[in-house]
Design a protein around this motif. Structure first.
Motif, PDB file in Angstrom:
ATOM      1  N   MET A  64      30.148 119.821  26.128  1.00 49.58           N
ATOM      2  CA  MET A  64      31.549 120.053  25.780  1.00 49.58           C
ATOM      3  C   MET A  64      32.124 118.867  24.989  1.00 49.58           C
ATOM      4  SD  MET A  64      32.191 123.086  26.630  1.00 49.58           S
ATOM      5  CE  MET A  64      33.890 123.047  26.096  1.00 49.58           C
ATOM      6  N   LYS A  67      30.941 119.311  21.493  1.00 50.53           N
ATOM      7  CA  LYS A  67      31.655 120.406  20.828  1.00 50.53           C
ATOM      8  C   LYS A  67      33.078 120.000  20.455  1.00 50.53           C
ATOM      9  CE  LYS A  67      29.439 124.524  22.787  1.00 50.53           C
ATOM     10  NZ  LYS A  67      29.623 125.592  23.787  1.00 50.53           N
ATOM     11  N   ASN A  68      33.737 119.294  21.365  1.00 51.79           N
ATOM     12  CA  ASN A  68      35.115 118.897  21.088  1.00 51.79           C
ATOM     13  C   ASN A  68      35.196 117.802  20.035  1.00 51.79           C
ATOM     14  OD1 ASN A  68      37.211 120.419  22.641  1.00 51.79           O
ATOM     15  ND2 ASN A  68      35.805 119.938  24.309  1.00 51.79           N
ATOM     16  N   HIS A  70      33.101 117.637  17.561  1.00 52.60           N
ATOM     17  CA  HIS A  70      32.799 118.357  16.344  1.00 52.60           C
ATOM     18  C   HIS A  70      34.014 119.124  15.844  1.00 52.60           C
ATOM     19  CE1 HIS A  70      30.316 120.750  13.580  1.00 52.60           C
ATOM     20  NE2 HIS A  70      29.508 119.741  13.684  1.00 52.60           N
ATOM     21  N   LYS A  71      34.885 119.506  16.772  1.00 50.83           N
ATOM     22  CA  LYS A  71      36.075 120.293  16.427  1.00 50.83           C
ATOM     23  C   LYS A  71      37.082 119.470  15.622  1.00 50.83           C
ATOM     24  CE  LYS A  71      39.285 123.193  19.060  1.00 50.83           C
ATOM     25  NZ  LYS A  71      39.510 123.745  20.414  1.00 50.83           N
ATOM     26  N   LEU A  72      37.015 118.147  15.745  1.00 52.21           N
ATOM     27  CA  LEU A  72      37.960 117.303  15.004  1.00 52.21           C
ATOM     28  C   LEU A  72      37.615 117.350  13.513  1.00 52.21           C
ATOM     29  CD1 LEU A  72      37.961 114.302  17.499  1.00 52.21           C
ATOM     30  CD2 LEU A  72      39.789 115.980  17.186  1.00 52.21           C
ATOM     31  N   VAL A  73      38.641 117.546  12.714  1.00 52.45           N
ATOM     32  CA  VAL A  73      38.439 117.762  11.279  1.00 52.45           C
ATOM     33  C   VAL A  73      37.707 116.597  10.616  1.00 52.45           C
ATOM     34  CG1 VAL A  73      39.694 118.023   9.092  1.00 52.45           C
ATOM     35  CG2 VAL A  73      40.375 119.373  11.086  1.00 52.45           C
ATOM     36  N   VAL A  75      35.521 114.585  11.870  1.00 55.45           N
ATOM     37  CA  VAL A  75      34.177 114.322  12.382  1.00 55.45           C
ATOM     38  C   VAL A  75      33.195 115.215  11.638  1.00 55.45           C
ATOM     39  CG1 VAL A  75      32.665 114.438  14.396  1.00 55.45           C
ATOM     40  CG2 VAL A  75      35.016 113.608  14.638  1.00 55.45           C
ATOM     41  N   PRO A 170      26.276 120.934  17.988  1.00 59.49           N
ATOM     42  CA  PRO A 170      26.873 122.257  18.246  1.00 59.49           C
ATOM     43  C   PRO A 170      26.817 123.126  17.003  1.00 59.49           C
ATOM     44  CG  PRO A 170      28.563 120.545  18.126  1.00 59.49           C
ATOM     45  CD  PRO A 170      27.305 119.949  17.629  1.00 59.49           C
ATOM     46  N   GLY A 171      26.970 124.374  17.198  1.00 59.32           N
ATOM     47  CA  GLY A 171      26.915 125.222  16.029  1.00 59.32           C
ATOM     48  C   GLY A 171      27.879 126.330  16.175  1.00 59.32           C
TER      49      GLY A 171
ATOM     50  N   LYS B 126      46.265 121.360  15.242  1.00 54.10           N
ATOM     51  CA  LYS B 126      44.862 121.488  14.871  1.00 54.10           C
ATOM     52  C   LYS B 126      44.459 120.254  14.057  1.00 54.10           C
ATOM     53  CE  LYS B 126      41.586 124.650  12.741  1.00 54.10           C
ATOM     54  NZ  LYS B 126      41.406 125.925  12.026  1.00 54.10           N
ATOM     55  N   ARG B 152      39.467 128.934  13.855  1.00 53.52           N
ATOM     56  CA  ARG B 152      40.480 129.262  14.860  1.00 53.52           C
ATOM     57  C   ARG B 152      41.806 128.723  14.360  1.00 53.52           C
ATOM     58  NH1 ARG B 152      40.461 127.397  21.193  1.00 53.52           N
ATOM     59  NH2 ARG B 152      42.451 128.341  21.755  1.00 53.52           N
ATOM     60  N   TYR B 182      34.849 119.828   8.126  1.00 55.25           N
ATOM     61  CA  TYR B 182      35.489 121.055   8.597  1.00 55.25           C
ATOM     62  C   TYR B 182      34.803 122.270   8.010  1.00 55.25           C
ATOM     63  CZ  TYR B 182      39.032 124.538   9.588  1.00 55.25           C
ATOM     64  OH  TYR B 182      39.678 125.659  10.038  1.00 55.25           O
ATOM     65  N   THR B 185      32.411 128.238  11.615  1.00 63.34           N
ATOM     66  CA  THR B 185      31.361 129.251  11.559  1.00 63.34           C
ATOM     67  C   THR B 185      32.009 130.624  11.600  1.00 63.34           C
ATOM     68  OG1 THR B 185      29.946 127.746  12.781  1.00 63.34           O
ATOM     69  CG2 THR B 185      29.235 130.039  12.669  1.00 63.34           C
ATOM     70  N   ASP B 303      35.565 129.549  18.015  1.00 60.62           N
ATOM     71  CA  ASP B 303      35.635 128.143  18.408  1.00 60.62           C
ATOM     72  C   ASP B 303      34.516 127.850  19.402  1.00 60.62           C
ATOM     73  OD1 ASP B 303      36.165 125.663  19.405  1.00 60.62           O
ATOM     74  OD2 ASP B 303      38.250 126.054  19.948  1.00 60.62           O
ATOM     75  N   PRO B 304      33.459 127.124  18.957  1.00 64.52           N
ATOM     76  CA  PRO B 304      32.329 126.878  19.867  1.00 64.52           C
ATOM     77  C   PRO B 304      32.747 126.175  21.155  1.00 64.52           C
ATOM     78  CG  PRO B 304      31.994 125.785  17.728  1.00 64.52           C
ATOM     79  CD  PRO B 304      33.291 126.521  17.633  1.00 64.52           C
ATOM     80  N   SER B 305      33.826 125.379  21.090  1.00 63.89           N
ATOM     81  CA  SER B 305      34.213 124.622  22.285  1.00 63.89           C
ATOM     82  C   SER B 305      34.848 125.509  23.355  1.00 63.89           C
ATOM     83  CB  SER B 305      35.146 123.467  21.918  1.00 63.89           C
ATOM     84  OG  SER B 305      36.439 123.940  21.637  1.00 63.89           O
ATOM     85  N   GLU B 306      35.106 126.787  23.057  1.00 65.68           N
ATOM     86  CA  GLU B 306      35.595 127.703  24.081  1.00 65.68           C
ATOM     87  C   GLU B 306      34.447 128.333  24.859  1.00 65.68           C
ATOM     88  OE1 GLU B 306      38.319 127.966  25.320  1.00 65.68           O
ATOM     89  OE2 GLU B 306      39.672 127.131  23.823  1.00 65.68           O
ATOM     90  N   ILE B 307      33.266 128.288  24.264  1.00 67.99           N
ATOM     91  CA  ILE B 307      32.134 128.973  24.893  1.00 67.99           C
ATOM     92  C   ILE B 307      31.489 128.058  25.921  1.00 67.99           C
ATOM     93  CG2 ILE B 307      29.846 129.955  24.457  1.00 67.99           C
ATOM     94  CD1 ILE B 307      31.024 131.082  21.840  1.00 67.99           C
ATOM     95  N   GLY B 308      31.431 128.542  27.153  1.00 62.77           N
ATOM     96  CA  GLY B 308      30.892 127.733  28.238  1.00 62.77           C
ATOM     97  C   GLY B 308      31.899 126.766  28.824  1.00 62.77           C
ATOM     98  N   LYS B 309      33.156 126.814  28.377  1.00 64.93           N
ATOM     99  CA  LYS B 309      34.172 125.875  28.880  1.00 64.93           C
ATOM    100  C   LYS B 309      34.542 126.200  30.327  1.00 64.93           C
ATOM    101  CE  LYS B 309      38.623 126.127  27.848  1.00 64.93           C
ATOM    102  NZ  LYS B 309      39.890 126.151  27.079  1.00 64.93           N
ATOM    103  N   VAL B 318      28.941 132.424  18.259  1.00 65.04           N
ATOM    104  CA  VAL B 318      30.017 131.750  17.549  1.00 65.04           C
ATOM    105  C   VAL B 318      30.235 132.472  16.231  1.00 65.04           C
ATOM    106  CG1 VAL B 318      30.783 129.589  16.497  1.00 65.04           C
ATOM    107  CG2 VAL B 318      29.449 129.547  18.611  1.00 65.04           C
TER     108      VAL B 318
END
Lengths: 171, 564
Positions: A64, A67-68, A70-73, A75, A170-171, B126, B152, B182, B185, B303-309, B318
């Motif tokens: 996690m 993944k988080n 990676h979510k940052l623009v 990064v 992550p993907g 975001k 997202r 950025y 997927t 949003d991959p970070s929602e999967i398995g959270k 994804v």
């Protein structure tokens, strides 16, 4: 092998812009992840920095974190290198008590650890040591018996061995 | 071509397809406002409080699918936006917010009306930008729109110092985005989709759990195709409501804390959950460890970070819900699941959840049912947060996609007035009903002036029970009816208040007056406010107390005599 609350190493390639570190640390704080060390420096590419995080937690938590991140623009790439074959190093400076009676004993220990003495003054020495976290821990522990004044550590940096550059996590 | 920063902002907004901005001027953003007359295509709606600007932009964005745009000045102007930005972030609503900042030489000096708004909004946007040179504005605005409404969606804030608005630079059309990190997927992995198809094929008791992602990606037809082809009952989340027609035979309600009992029970009995664009919120799962323990899970989210959270997933995918559904529909073979659908019918019959007690009293639930009947399920319903929100979600029969606007994730009271305003601006000829409680309505009622000023025909239904009703309900159930600070004894006369704004006001105190009042409101050419004086201590059921399981559900209170 990773057990449930092992330390994991994650590296991230990030844009070298004001506020990036703030965004990242804010994410760690907000999500309640623990960083045991963080090191930042320039990468091989202009305008990009590479960060190494050592994170405590179970594998799911570390996934996690990746993944988080990676979510940052800002990064660009995140690699979890904890499971792989990696080189990890940390630099530490240790100011330790040293008088005429203890100096040579300290020098022997420093030698065994392939560390260096980089400053000598009346009553103290500064020892410079490079190695993985365990090695630095061990040396600092040994030096404590002489009286340690100050310890300064850079935090771990890490790189996977071999030629291949690991895939984005992550993907 | 030489242009000032402020002109570049306006030109960039127009280039991105923005036609409406909600905002209020102030010192730091004044150079931008003074430029607006040069750009008559950019309609500006002057709100009365910045929170209203943010929620209005949110309502506008949800209806149009385009980013909503808001302006505010530095300091308090910017901080007043915060609640609205957080609400948009939690519900994945695309917005671009432009704030004025103190001039560059003053930044960091605690200057008048200086606030570090990029710092403040860091965890609730975001992404955000502080633009320190006018030459960067065009590119940053382009990036802001792209980030806000791709992957997202979410709010993006662009903070611009006063002197940057006034700086003159050579304007160049931005061609390239500079966003190496950025890359959302969109396209789902084919191997994973094949696995999902196999799981659907072998499932005996599958359910679809459709969330806001289905609405965001406008995947209504694809969802319907999957459900009909494989005969899978469709349950939605609160924000997924209206993504599937409620008069469809496969519609199986929405589950969770105040959802229909049969929906929660169906999830509990299922052997497969196909979760589409949703995030297993605690209002749905209750105790996550015991949630739908007999089922496998396919989780599709962009949003991959929602999967398995929250929930372990068997087949993660994804990607954009629409893209994934198109591919999945090609693979899934038709099936019937007739035993399971019979079981669902039995659950619906044995646990109807939404029956009204026989009474002469004026029940809030009855008001919602009458609004639903008179608008024939075709209105856009905008709610605040609390009991009225749950009743609207339960009792309004939504016929059209994307017709419920509600602050689901952040639960922001006060959303109902400005978001309804934004929804009406987005859909000038549509019927917009703002369903409010007397508590939340008073948090943002200043926007009534904006609504009048812009001739927006929003219909307001205040379900006035003189309480912060949901909090009172918790006090009744969990704190032995000790009503601490939830009674509103000093409410204004809402009819007179409406009239003070020049809005038609109607008061309804009796059950027999409800339909006439709603009819009157519908026929009136302009905004109307109806003050429904409803039962004070009506409760929302079913109820699964926070963190509990479907076994702890209170379906109907023993005291309410129920008739079918």
């Amino acid at each position: 092998m990773t057990t449930t609350t092992d330390k994991h190493t994650i590296t991230a390639l990030v844009e070298d812009q004001p506020g990036v570190l703030n965004r990242i640390s804010s994410m760690f704080r907000r999500r309640g992840y623990n960083i045991s060390s963080l090191a930042v420096g320039q990468s091989e590419t202009d305008g990009l920095s590479r960060m190494t995080f050592v994170v405590e937690g179970d594998p799911e938590t570390v996934e996690m974190v990746a993944k988080n991140l990676h979510k940052l623009v800002e990064v660009i790439k995140v690699v979890n290198i904890s499971s792989g074959n990696t080189v990890s190093r940390e630099l530490a400076l240790v100011r330790v008590n040293a008088d005429v009676t203890t100096r040579s004993e300290i020098m022997q220990i420093v030698d065994i650890f392939r560390a260096k003495i980089v400053d000598v003054s009346q009553g103290t020495l500064i020892v410079e040591v490079t190695g993985d976290e365990n090695k630095v821990d061990s040396l600092v522990d040994l030096l404590r018996t002489f009286g340690v004044h100050e310890v300064m550590r850079t935090g771990t940096i890490a790189m996977s061995r071999g030629v291949s550059y690991e895939e984005d996590t992550p993907g | 071509m030489n242009m000032r920063g402020a002109q570049i902002v306006c030109k960039s907004l127009l280039r991105e397809g923005c036609d409406v901005v909600f905002g209020i001027p102030g010192g730091a953003i004044l150079p931008l406002y003074q430029t607006l007359p040069e750009f008559p295509d950019l309609r500006h709606i002057l709100v009365r409080h910045e929170q209203g600007a943010a929620h209005a932009a949110d309502g506008y964005a949800r209806v149009t699918g385009k980013p909503g745009v808001a302006f505010a000045t530095s300091g308090p102007g910017a901080t007043n936006l915060v609640t609205g930005i957080a609400a948009a972030q939690m519900d994945s609503v695309p917005m671009v917010i432009v704030t004025g900042q103190v001039g560059r030489p003053s930044i960091g000096t605690d200057a008048f009306q200086e606030t570090d708004i990029t710092g403040i909004t860091l965890p609730i946007t975001k992404h955000n930008f502080l633009v320190m040179e006018a030459k960067d504005i065009a590119r940053v605005i382009k990036e802001a729109f792209f980030i806000a409404n791709s992957g997202r969606p979410g709010p993006v804030l662009v903070d611009i110092p006063r002197d940057v608005f006034m700086e003159e630079v050579d304007y160049e059309e931005p061609l390239e985005l500079d966003l190496p990190g950025y890359k959302p997927t969109i396209s789902g992995n084919n191997r994973q989709i094949k696995k999902a198809s196999a799981l659907i094929q072998s499932a005996k008791r599958p359910v679809i759990l459709a969330g806001h992602g289905v609405i965001i990606s406008r995947a209504y037809d694809e969802l319907k195709e999957l459900a009909e082809r494989a005969q899978i009952p469709v349950i939605t989340t609160l924000l997924g409501i209206s993504c599937f027609p409620e008069d469809h035979v496969l519609w199986t309600g929405w589950p969770g804390m105040h959802g229909m009992a049969y929906s929660s029970l169906a999830l509990d009995e299922a052997d497969l959950i196909v979760a589409l664009g949703m995030r297993f919120d605690d209002r749905i799962t209750g105790n996550a460890e015991k949630f739908s323990s007999k089922s496998k899970k396919i989780h599709v989210d962009i949003d991959p970070s929602e999967i398995g959270k929250i929930i372990p997933v068997d087949v993660p995918i994804v990607g954009d819900v629409k893209d994934v559904l198109v591919k999945l529909n090609e693979l899934v073979e038709p099936s019937t699941h007739s035993d399971w659908l019979k079981r669902i019918e039995t659950l619906k019959k044995d646990h109807p959840s939404l029956r009204l007690p026989e009474t002469d009293k004026l029940l809030a639930r009855q008001v919602i049912r009458d609004i639903s009947e008179i608008t024939e399920g075709n209105a856009t319903i905008v709610t605040g947060v609390g009991q009225h929100q749950m009743w609207a979600a339960q009792h309004y029969e939504f016929k059209n996609p994307c017709s419920l606007l509600t602050s689901g994730g952040s639960g922001t009271m006060g959303y109902e007035v400005p978001a309804a305003m934004g929804a009406q601006v987005a859909s000038p000829d549509g019927t917009v009903w703002s369903i409010a409680g007397d508590g939340g309505f008073q948090m943002t009622l200043c926007e009534l002036a904006t609504i009048v000023e812009n001739k927006l025909p929003v219909k307001f239904a205040i379900l006035n029970n003189g309480f912060l009703g949901m909090v009172r309900q918790w006090q009744e159930i969990f704190f032995e009816s000790s009503y601490v600070s939830t009674g509103y004894s000093g409410n204004p006369d809402f009819v007179k208040l409406a009239e003070a704004y020049g809005i038609k006001g109607i008061r309804v105190t009796d059950k027999t007056q409800v339909k006439t009042a709603i009819q009157d409101a519908m026929e009136h050419d302009g905004p109307v406010l109806i003050d429904f004086i409803v039962e004070q201590e009506e409760n929302v059921y079913p109820m699964i107390p926070s963190g509990m399981t479907v076994k702890d559900m209170i379906e109907e209170p023993s005291s309410e005599r129920v008739t079918v």
